[in-house]
Scaffold this motif. Structure first.
Motif, PDB file in Angstrom:
ATOM      1  N   HIS A  98      -0.228  -3.395 -10.318  1.00 35.01           N
ATOM      2  CA  HIS A  98       0.244  -2.672  -8.963  1.00 35.01           C
ATOM      3  C   HIS A  98      -0.886  -2.427  -8.097  1.00 35.01           C
ATOM      4  O   HIS A  98      -0.788  -2.377  -6.904  1.00 35.01           O
ATOM      5  CB  HIS A  98       0.987  -1.667  -9.193  1.00 35.01           C
ATOM      6  CG  HIS A  98       2.401  -1.813  -9.690  1.00 35.01           C
ATOM      7  ND1 HIS A  98       2.633  -2.081 -10.966  1.00 35.01           N
ATOM      8  CD2 HIS A  98       3.660  -2.267  -8.867  1.00 35.01           C
ATOM      9  CE1 HIS A  98       4.096  -2.609 -11.101  1.00 35.01           C
ATOM     10  NE2 HIS A  98       4.584  -2.553  -9.781  1.00 35.01           N
ATOM     11  N   ALA A 155      -1.717  -4.939  -5.270  1.00 31.26           N
ATOM     12  CA  ALA A 155      -0.457  -4.864  -4.293  1.00 31.26           C
ATOM     13  C   ALA A 155      -0.672  -3.661  -3.405  1.00 31.26           C
ATOM     14  O   ALA A 155      -0.443  -3.737  -1.965  1.00 31.26           O
ATOM     15  CB  ALA A 155       0.864  -4.680  -5.068  1.00 31.26           C
ATOM     16  N   ALA A 208       5.393   1.753   1.665  1.00 36.91           N
ATOM     17  CA  ALA A 208       5.665   0.729   0.503  1.00 36.91           C
ATOM     18  C   ALA A 208       4.656   1.247  -0.412  1.00 36.91           C
ATOM     19  O   ALA A 208       4.869   1.220  -1.753  1.00 36.91           O
ATOM     20  CB  ALA A 208       5.594  -0.651   0.988  1.00 36.91           C
ATOM     21  N   LEU A 253       4.919   2.836  -4.068  1.00 32.47           N
ATOM     22  CA  LEU A 253       4.102   2.117  -5.346  1.00 32.47           C
ATOM     23  C   LEU A 253       3.271   3.150  -6.199  1.00 32.47           C
ATOM     24  O   LEU A 253       3.086   3.428  -7.399  1.00 32.47           O
ATOM     25  CB  LEU A 253       3.397   0.866  -5.296  1.00 32.47           C
ATOM     26  CG  LEU A 253       4.241  -0.354  -4.480  1.00 32.47           C
ATOM     27  CD1 LEU A 253       3.334  -1.409  -4.264  1.00 32.47           C
ATOM     28  CD2 LEU A 253       5.165  -0.609  -5.862  1.00 32.47           C
ATOM     29  N   TRP A 272       8.669  -1.989  -3.899  1.00 30.13           N
ATOM     30  CA  TRP A 272       8.525  -3.705  -3.753  1.00 30.13           C
ATOM     31  C   TRP A 272       9.596  -3.868  -2.680  1.00 30.13           C
ATOM     32  O   TRP A 272       9.386  -4.862  -2.026  1.00 30.13           O
ATOM     33  CB  TRP A 272       8.751  -3.932  -5.139  1.00 30.13           C
ATOM     34  CG  TRP A 272       7.779  -4.208  -6.263  1.00 30.13           C
ATOM     35  CD1 TRP A 272       7.458  -3.443  -7.220  1.00 30.13           C
ATOM     36  CD2 TRP A 272       6.341  -5.095  -5.833  1.00 30.13           C
ATOM     37  NE1 TRP A 272       6.041  -3.813  -7.722  1.00 30.13           N
ATOM     38  CE2 TRP A 272       5.466  -4.791  -6.782  1.00 30.13           C
ATOM     39  CE3 TRP A 272       5.943  -6.057  -4.821  1.00 30.13           C
ATOM     40  CZ2 TRP A 272       4.170  -5.239  -6.786  1.00 30.13           C
ATOM     41  CZ3 TRP A 272       4.765  -6.675  -5.008  1.00 30.13           C
ATOM     42  CH2 TRP A 272       3.757  -6.275  -6.015  1.00 30.13           C
ATOM     43  N   GLY A 328       7.875  -3.294   0.326  1.00 22.30           N
ATOM     44  CA  GLY A 328       6.999  -4.480   0.665  1.00 22.30           C
ATOM     45  C   GLY A 328       7.524  -5.733   1.178  1.00 22.30           C
ATOM     46  O   GLY A 328       7.021  -6.366   1.996  1.00 22.30           O
TER      47      GLY A 328
END
Length: 123
Positions: free
Chosen positions: A45, A48, A69, A73, A110, A113
């Protein structure tokens, strides 16, 4: 880079650092499958979160959406990985349902995202 994106980038780097540390610790702790899982989640992660922060800072996506987002996360990692690591290293939970709550936040991150990718950035 704006302040929120800078903080998210720092959180992503911390996740990467902790992922490497947890991987190393898991190699030395017998039966540390949950610690290995936490390490993998942190390492998966971190890029990301960095990407979402970078896309938002560059104006490629809506900054508020990318911040949300990335924040979801990051918070999901704290709860999910924190609970798994604490169970592996201290034999106790972070708090009841911390890992499932963290998992739900990760999925929500996610999904946000995905919205970042589909909703065009402002020009």
């Amino acid at each position: 880079m704006p302040g929120p994106e800078r903080a998210l980038a720092a959180a992503a780097c911390l996740a990467g650092l902790l992922g490497v540390a947890a991987s190393a610790a898991a190699a030395h702790v017998a039966g540390a499958d949950s610690l290995k899982t936490a390490a993998q989640f942190l390492l998966f992660h971190a890029p990301a979160i960095l990407a979402l922060a970078g896309f938002g800072a560059a104006g490629l996506v809506r900054p508020g959406l990318s911040r949300a987002a990335a924040g979801l996360l990051a918070l999901g990692l704290v709860l999910f990985c924190g609970d798994l690591a604490l169970r592996a290293l201290a034999g106790r939970a972070l708090f009841p349902m911390a890992a499932p709550a963290g998992g739900i936040l990760l999925m929500a991150g996610w999904a946000a995202g995905l919205l970042c990718a589909l909703v065009p950035g402002r020009r």
